[in-house]
Design an enzyme around this catalytic site. Structure first.
Site, PDB file in Angstrom:
ATOM      1  N   HIS A 209       7.364  -2.410   0.941  1.00 35.46           N
ATOM      2  CA  HIS A 209       7.967  -3.403   0.054  1.00 35.46           C
ATOM      3  C   HIS A 209       7.349  -4.773   0.337  1.00 35.46           C
ATOM      4  CE1 HIS A 209      11.171  -1.078  -1.874  1.00 35.46           C
ATOM      5  NE2 HIS A 209      11.131  -0.348  -0.773  1.00 35.46           N
TER       6      HIS A 209
ATOM      7  N   CYS B 262       6.827   1.171  -3.887  1.00 29.35           N
ATOM      8  CA  CYS B 262       7.692   2.219  -3.320  1.00 29.35           C
ATOM      9  C   CYS B 262       7.770   3.409  -4.272  1.00 29.35           C
ATOM     10  CB  CYS B 262       9.062   1.643  -2.941  1.00 29.35           C
ATOM     11  SG  CYS B 262       9.999   2.747  -1.861  1.00 29.35           S
TER      12      CYS B 262
ATOM     13  N   GLU C 192       7.711  -7.400  -1.259  1.00 30.43           N
ATOM     14  CA  GLU C 192       8.709  -8.448  -1.550  1.00 30.43           C
ATOM     15  C   GLU C 192       9.735  -8.570  -0.426  1.00 30.43           C
ATOM     16  OE1 GLU C 192       8.751  -5.415  -2.594  1.00 30.43           O
ATOM     17  OE2 GLU C 192      10.751  -4.710  -3.104  1.00 30.43           O
TER      18      GLU C 192
END
Lengths: 257, 211
Positions: free
Chosen positions: B188, B88, B190
């Site tokens: 993202h 990001c 994650e």
């Protein structure tokens, strides 16, 4: 491409999910981590935890819950309820939440929105607005606080616009008239607020069937649809909701992708 | 803790870094949040997360004394050295600068600027979107066609020679960049469910001792 998010909302009290979650095959229906994992598997795009714990000494329990959830669940989740300061938010975010949601505290002290945005970025700040119909306000919708119990005299569209300008990354708009009715979202309120704000709008309150989710996205122009009971009671899976929305022409991330 | 390859997730006091650490651990890395120079030196791979405003992230990196460390690690990775992943704003910082914070200089490892999202769409983009992958090797290997990832950003890097994936949001936006072993992803991983974890798993696999 704009894709509409489907967001189950879980009420938690003292680190436990409350309010009739009823999956028959769950070992522990009160375990927020297990439920979150279940919704993740079903294709939920995000999760919202609303901490309805009344006492402030159980903040640690909530933070523990956030920590455990973040270890197991790899989709975004928001935590709201009882966040009154940058430090409250920091504890939640450091534990692994992606966003915090503020409601009453922001109405009482609007500067909080800007403080949170400056510290953590606007993408972390969800401003939850509880609106109820009232012909005496400009837009016809009034802001309520304290879980919908206290009228503020504030106009919902005006307040949402101000929150957007002060640094909200999203508006979570709940209709107190629709909430619990299962009659569908308050579409006119969604449109009124959605036209006024530039940030994404999450529709909440009143979902009783899958057509209501479609209506929120198509008629209400919401960027995300939030629901609780239709998912918790096992009436509909997230996957079924998304298939229904897709069939109605709403772009969603398919379950299982 | 696992016995996997040590990964340093640079901890410079912003937002939610814990998810990146936990996701890397899930994929077999011995991932630690750290600002400690020795631990960063010893790591097999470096991850630079970032949320919030571009200028604020750079200022926080500076305040943690990690700007030079991050730049040197990114330059080394770009030259084929130790793998580095920016996530990001951690990806955006690899560029020269951003319209979001015109007074702040980026790390300047990848040429180009970060621009405001335009094109008649809501800004920020806060949603899941599909990747259009142009270089499906290494980090992006084995992803399904049109892999869905979670994005949260109001600015995006210019599409350039380093771009290896885009997403369509009003216009095509840069979603991933690569130079050698230097990677940046705008989404993202994650927070993108199992598809995102696959990306982090690929990163861990690319490290010495990763399997």
């Amino acid at each position: 491409m704009r894709t509409v998010r489907v967001i189950p909302c879980l009420d938690v009290d003292g680190g436990r999910v409350v309010k009739g979650v009823n999956f028959v095959d769950l070992r522990d229906a009160g375990d927020p981590v297990e439920l979150a994992r279940r919704y993740d598997d079903e294709g939920a795009d995000e999760l919202v935890f609303l901490d309805i714990t009344a006492s402030s000494d159980s903040r640690e329990t909530t933070i523990d819950m956030v920590r455990h959830t973040a270890e197991e669940v790899f989709i975004p989740f928001t935590v709201g309820g009882g966040i009154r300061s940058v430090e409250d938010a920091r504890a939640i975010l450091r534990a692994g939440a992606d966003k915090v949601s503020v409601n009453t505290a922001a109405v009482e002290r609007p500067g909080l929105i800007g403080e949170l945005a400056a510290e953590f970025g606007e993408q972390c700040v969800v401003v939850a607005v509880d609106g109820r119909r009232n012909g005496e306000t400009d837009s016809g919708f009034e802001v309520f606080i304290h879980g919908g119990r206290t009228p503020t005299g504030l106009d919902a569209v005006g307040w949402a616009t101000m929150a957007d300008q002060m640094g909200a990354g999203e508006i979570l708009l709940t209709s107190m008239d629709s909430d619990g009715t299962r009659d569908g979202f308050d579409i006119p309120m969604l449109l009124a607020v959605g036209r006024a704000v530039g940030v994404p709008l999450i529709a909440s309150g009143g979902v009783g069937n899958l057509d209501h989710l479609v209506a929120g996205a198509v008629d209400g122009l919401a960027d995300a649809v939030l629901a609780a009971s239709i998912f918790h009671f096992g009436e509909h899976t997230i996957a079924a909701a998304k298939a229904h929305m897709a069939a109605a022409g709403v772009a969603v991330r398919p379950a299982g992708s | 803790m696992t016995d996997g390859p040590p990964v340093a997730v640079l901890d410079y006091g912003i937002g939610n870094l814990r998810s990146a650490q936990k996701a890397l651990q899930r994929m077999g890395a011995n991932a630690a949040l750290t600002a400690d120079r020795d631990r960063i030196d010893e790591a097999a791979g470096i991850v630079l997360p970032g949320v919030g405003a571009f200028g604020r992230c750079l200022a926080a990196l500076d305040a943690s004394g990690l700007t030079d460390t991050a730049r040197e690690a990114a330059v080394d990775a770009a030259a084929g050295g130790r793998p580095f992943l920016g996530i990001c704003v951690g990806m955006q910082m690899l560029f020269d600068g951003s319209d979001e914070s015109s007074g702040s200089q980026g790390l300047g490892v990848i040429e180009g600027r970060v621009r405001r999202i335009t094109g008649g769409v809501k800004c920020p983009q806060m949603q899941w979107n599909r990747l259009d992958i142009t270089d499906g090797e290494a980090l992006l290997a084995g992803l399904p066609e049109g892999a869905w990832m979670y994005f949260v950003h109001g600015y995006a890097a210019e599409i350039g020679p380093a771009t290896v994936a885009t997403c369509e949001y009003g216009t095509p936006l840069c979603a991933a960049v690569r130079r050698g072993n230097l990677w940046g992803v705008q989404f993202h991983p994650e927070k993108s469910g199992r598809t995102g974890l696959k990306v982090l798993g690929n990163f861990v696999k690319s490290l010495p001792g990763g399997s």
